[in-house]
Design an enzyme around this catalytic site. Structure first.
Site, mmCIF file in Angstrom:
data_model
loop_
_atom_site.group_PDB
_atom_site.id
_atom_site.type_symbol
_atom_site.label_atom_id
_atom_site.label_comp_id
_atom_site.label_asym_id
_atom_site.label_seq_id
_atom_site.Cartn_x
_atom_site.Cartn_y
_atom_site.Cartn_z
ATOM 1 N N LYS A 138 0.850 -1.195 0.000
ATOM 2 C CA LYS A 138 0.000 0.000 0.000
ATOM 3 C C LYS A 138 0.880 1.238 0.000
ATOM 4 O O LYS A 138 1.985 1.222 0.550
ATOM 5 C CB LYS A 138 -0.903 0.032 1.249
ATOM 6 C CG LYS A 138 -2.221 0.758 1.020
ATOM 7 C CD LYS A 138 -3.242 -0.162 0.360
ATOM 8 C CE LYS A 138 -4.623 0.444 0.263
ATOM 9 N NZ LYS A 138 -5.596 -0.563 -0.184
ATOM 10 N N GLY A 173 -21.264 5.106 3.666
ATOM 11 C CA GLY A 173 -20.194 5.686 2.858
ATOM 12 C C GLY A 173 -20.557 5.678 1.387
ATOM 13 O O GLY A 173 -20.797 4.614 0.810
ATOM 14 N N GLY A 184 -18.752 6.893 -1.323
ATOM 15 C CA GLY A 184 -17.624 7.171 -2.216
ATOM 16 C C GLY A 184 -17.881 6.466 -3.542
ATOM 17 O O GLY A 184 -19.002 6.075 -3.842
ATOM 18 N N VAL A 240 -17.220 3.457 -4.684
ATOM 19 C CA VAL A 240 -17.780 2.105 -4.639
ATOM 20 C C VAL A 240 -19.122 2.094 -3.901
ATOM 21 O O VAL A 240 -20.105 1.506 -4.374
ATOM 22 C CB VAL A 240 -16.797 1.116 -3.985
ATOM 23 C CG1 VAL A 240 -17.380 -0.289 -3.981
ATOM 24 C CG2 VAL A 240 -15.458 1.122 -4.720
ATOM 25 N N GLY A 241 -19.190 2.762 -2.762
ATOM 26 C CA GLY A 241 -20.421 2.776 -1.974
ATOM 27 C C GLY A 241 -21.603 3.323 -2.761
ATOM 28 O O GLY A 241 -22.696 2.759 -2.736
HETATM 29 N N1 PHE Z 1 -8.051 0.046 -3.747
HETATM 30 C C1 PHE Z 1 -7.828 -1.277 -4.225
HETATM 31 C C2 PHE Z 1 -8.031 -2.271 -3.076
HETATM 32 O O1 PHE Z 1 -8.075 -1.905 -1.912
HETATM 33 C C3 PHE Z 1 -6.432 -1.373 -4.720
HETATM 34 C C4 PHE Z 1 -6.237 -1.579 -6.178
HETATM 35 C C5 PHE Z 1 -7.217 -1.394 -7.107
HETATM 36 C C6 PHE Z 1 -5.029 -2.013 -6.585
HETATM 37 C C7 PHE Z 1 -6.985 -1.633 -8.427
HETATM 38 C C8 PHE Z 1 -4.788 -2.281 -7.890
HETATM 39 C C9 PHE Z 1 -5.755 -2.069 -8.809
HETATM 40 O O2 PHE Z 1 -8.180 -3.437 -3.315
#
Ligand code: PHE
Length: 323
Positions: free
Chosen positions: A71, A158, A160, A162-163
């Site tokens: 990360k 949430g 955002g 995705v939410g």
């Molecule tokens: N935000 C994504 C996760 O938590 C991380 C990610 C997405 C990494 C797309 C690579 C490609 O899973």
């Protein structure tokens, strides 16, 4: 320290603390998004990066990917996050240079506080970045998990990328949907949903709770209040502590482990970008999150254990078995 490698650097262009934590490359090159977020102290960002990187290792392992977890955290505060330009560009170029130094052992992607446009800027400095929008695929994976759990009413915490996508899909499917976000302005996005305050939504009587905000939502105090029968959402690190999974289990609430539910983005990105899969084939792989979750729930029920332990056993098997 659990991580294989951590690099902490003050970005030479941006002046911001930038942290890359590589948790594991045992199954293959690490991947994990780039988060831009305010923290009281940069050390909090470091702790977050380590926990999030570990979650990515578990996510990749359970999803069957030959990848490990990492990360990136850009500590943007306290104070206003870097504005549109030029500060943000400077920070993203700093990130790109740092990612490039890993020579492919780590690839980044979008995460909380960043999006596809930011990945394009990072790509000016490194090839090791997943471009494109991973949010729809993550939402597809969440929907696959929600289908396994079943139910008619949902509380999405949430709104955002995705939410909001998940809330929209649940509404389109005709479900009763409660929504909340720390940003009241998001209320206008879903006139068809019932708006509840971020605190009150924990008491909501719904079939399934969908955590889609920042981590740490599930604590002994919040678990006591819940009146849902299941939880599944894309937020990373929903539990304050692994022991909270036991509290949920004792209360008879089925918690679908977040690293299982939220794997759609990485699955889609690796399939399309690294393996040349078509969007259809990549989406089919994302849909398999439903089968994975079902297997985990079956195993947990069969062994009288929690879904978390069942998921951990599945992940552990990948590290002992030859690839
Ligand atoms: N935000 C994504 C996760 O938590 C991380 C990610 C997405 C990494 C797309 C690579 C490609 O899973």
């Amino acid at each position: 320290m659990e991580c294989e490698r951590i690099v902490i650097r003050r970005g030479p262009r941006s002046g911001l603390p930038i942290i890359v934590a590589i948790h594991s490359t045992a199954l293959g090159p690490a991947l994990g998004g780039c988060r831009i977020k305010e923290y009281q102290r940069w050390e909090d960002g470091l702790a977050d990066a380590q926990r999030l990187a570990a979650a990515m290792t578990a996510k990749c392992a359970v999803a069957g990917l030959d990848h490990g977890g990492g990360k990136t955290v850009v500590v943007a505060g306290p104070g206003p996050a870097p504005g549109p330009r030029p500060d943000r560009t400077a920070a993203l170029h700093d990130v790109g240079d740092l990612v490039e130094e890993f020579g492919g052992a780590y690839s980044t992607g979008p995460d909380v506080g960043t999006g596809p446009a930011d990945m394009d800027v990072i790509a000016e400095r490194t090839r090791h970045v997943f471009r494109g929008d991973s949010s729809p695929a993550t939402a597809t994976g969440v929907m696959a998990a929600l289908r396994v759990l079943g139910g008619d009413s949902y509380a999405v915490i949430g709104l955002g990328h995705v939410g909001a996508d998940v809330a929209g899909r649940l509404l389109a499917a005709g479900h009763r949907v409660l929504v909340t976000d720390v940003d009241e302005r998001k209320r206008e996005l879903f006139p068809a949903a019932a708006w509840v305050s971020p605190d009150a939504i924990l008491d909501a009587e719904v079939d399934v709770l969908v955590p889609a905000a920042l981590g740490g939502l599930l604590t002994p105090a919040t678990v006591r209040r819940l009146r849902c029968r299941a939880i599944a959402g894309p937020a990373n690190n929903q539990l304050d502590d692994p022991a909270t999974a036991d509290l949920l289990h004792e209360r008879g609430i089925v918690w679908a482990p977040d690293h299982v539910v939220s794997a759609g983005g990485v699955l889609y990105a690796t399939e399309t970008d690294l393996h040349g899969a078509s969007p259809t084939a990549a989406t089919a792989r994302v849909e398999k999150i439903g089968e994975t979750l079902q297997a985990i729930l079956d195993r947990a029920a069969g062994e009288g254990t929690t879904p978390l332990r069942a998921a951990e056993a599945l992940a552990a098997a990948r590290f002992t078995r030859p690839r």
